[in-house]
Design an enzyme around this catalytic site. Sequence first.
Site, PDB file in Angstrom:
ATOM      1  N   TYR A 158      27.152 -75.306 -39.438  1.00  8.97           N
ATOM      2  CA  TYR A 158      27.158 -76.536 -38.648  1.00  8.97           C
ATOM      3  C   TYR A 158      28.387 -76.602 -37.740  1.00  8.97           C
ATOM      4  CZ  TYR A 158      23.462 -78.636 -41.522  1.00  8.97           C
ATOM      5  OH  TYR A 158      22.286 -78.921 -42.143  1.00  8.97           O
ATOM      6  N   TYR A 192      20.951 -73.253 -45.110  1.00 12.80           N
ATOM      7  CA  TYR A 192      22.392 -73.381 -45.346  1.00 12.80           C
ATOM      8  C   TYR A 192      22.678 -72.932 -46.774  1.00 12.80           C
ATOM      9  CZ  TYR A 192      26.551 -76.059 -46.745  1.00 12.80           C
ATOM     10  OH  TYR A 192      27.754 -76.438 -47.249  1.00 12.80           O
ATOM     11  N   ARG A 213      19.980 -74.054 -49.389  1.00 13.96           N
ATOM     12  CA  ARG A 213      19.070 -75.078 -48.916  1.00 13.96           C
ATOM     13  C   ARG A 213      18.056 -74.410 -47.998  1.00 13.96           C
ATOM     14  NH1 ARG A 213      20.011 -80.316 -46.714  1.00 13.96           N
ATOM     15  NH2 ARG A 213      18.104 -80.439 -47.934  1.00 13.96           N
ATOM     16  N   HIS A 216      16.485 -76.794 -42.400  1.00 15.44           N
ATOM     17  CA  HIS A 216      16.158 -78.213 -42.259  1.00 15.44           C
ATOM     18  C   HIS A 216      16.848 -78.798 -41.035  1.00 15.44           C
ATOM     19  CE1 HIS A 216      19.930 -77.942 -44.498  1.00 15.44           C
ATOM     20  NE2 HIS A 216      20.250 -79.095 -43.950  1.00 15.44           N
ATOM     21  N   HIS A 218      18.388 -82.599 -39.719  1.00 13.79           N
ATOM     22  CA  HIS A 218      18.760 -83.954 -40.170  1.00 13.79           C
ATOM     23  C   HIS A 218      18.507 -85.007 -39.100  1.00 13.79           C
ATOM     24  CE1 HIS A 218      21.316 -82.761 -43.664  1.00 13.79           C
ATOM     25  NE2 HIS A 218      21.487 -81.655 -42.965  1.00 13.79           N
TER      26      HIS A 218
END
Length: 302
Positions: A158, A192, A213, A216, A218
Site C-alpha cells: 500500500y 497482501y 489476505r 481486495h 477497500h
Amino acid sequence: MNRQAIDALLNKINDSATSEGNPRTKEIVNRIVRDLFCTIEELDVQPDEFWTALNYLGDAGKSGELGLLAAGLGFEHFLDLRLDEAEAKAGIEGGTPRTIEGPLYVTGAPVSDGHARLDDGTDPGQTLVMRGRVVGEDGKPLANALVEVWHANHLGNYSYFDKSQPAFNLRRSIRTDASGNYSFRSVVPVGYSVPPQGQTQLLLDQLGRHGHRPAHIHFFVSAPGFRKLTTQINIDGDPYLWDDFAFATRDGLVPAVKQAEGAQGKPYGVEGNFALIDFDFTLFKERDNLPGAEVERLRAEA
Ligand code: DHB
Ligand code: FE
C-alpha cells in the site's frame, strides 16, 4: 490461588481509587484485569511467559503492528459482526455487507467527480475498471455520495506505508454523478501479506497460522443522512479468497471479474483487454438509537 483470594486482590486494587476517574474506563479495565488474572491462574502462566507477552505487545506497538494484530486475531471482524447484530435489531438487513477497514487507510486522498484513475501507469498489473452506483435502501441513486477507495499494488503493498510508491498511489475519493454513478480505472491488486519479519507474523507462527489476505479493494462509502459503509470487495479466484487471515471475506463481496475489451474501455480511456467489475453500494439511512457506523480510530494522514 483460589477465586476468593483473587477477588480480594481485585477489590484491593479497585478500592485504591481516590477519585472518580472515568467510570466506563474503570469498568472495562477492571473486567480485563480480572479476566487476565483468571487466565494466568487457570493456565498457570509463568512469569517469563507473562513478560514475554508484555514485551511482545510493546514491540508490536513500536513497529506499528497493533492494527494488524487486531485484524489477524479476529477483533476487527468481531466488531463488524456486533454492528451487524445491532443493525439487524433496528430492522436494517440486506444491502452491501460491511467488512473491516484494516489498518492501511490514509486520510486526504485526491477527490474526483464521477471517475478517477488510481494508478500512475507504472504498475504491471492488469488494467481494471470498476463501476457502479451508490443507492439508498429504496434503490434510488444517491448523487454526490463519496466513494473512498484504496488498494494494494501488484506486490500487495500500500502506498504511504510502502515509501517506494508515489503519494496516494491507488488511493482516491470519487463523488457520484447526478445518477449516482462512480467509476475508476486502476490495476488488479494482488493479495497482501503481513510483514514476514514482523511481530504479527511472529505470533501467527506460534499459532500455526498464515498472514495472507486475498486480493481486495477497500471502500468507505458515505452520503449525508446515511450510515457510512466500510467494506471491501475481493478478487474472485484468489487462492486465499475464503482463507483470509483477517476473516473479512463475506458473501456478497465477491463480484464477478469480467474480461472486457475494445469499445467497452473507451469511456475510461482504456485500450485493449481489461478486467471489469460492476458493483453497486447500498447505504442505509441514519437512524436514532443505533451505534454510529462512523468509527473513530487513529488513521494515517498524508
Ligand atoms: C491488514 C492488511 C490489510 O490490507 C487489510 O485490508 C486488513 C488488515 C493487516 O495487515 O492486518
Ligand atoms: Fe487491505
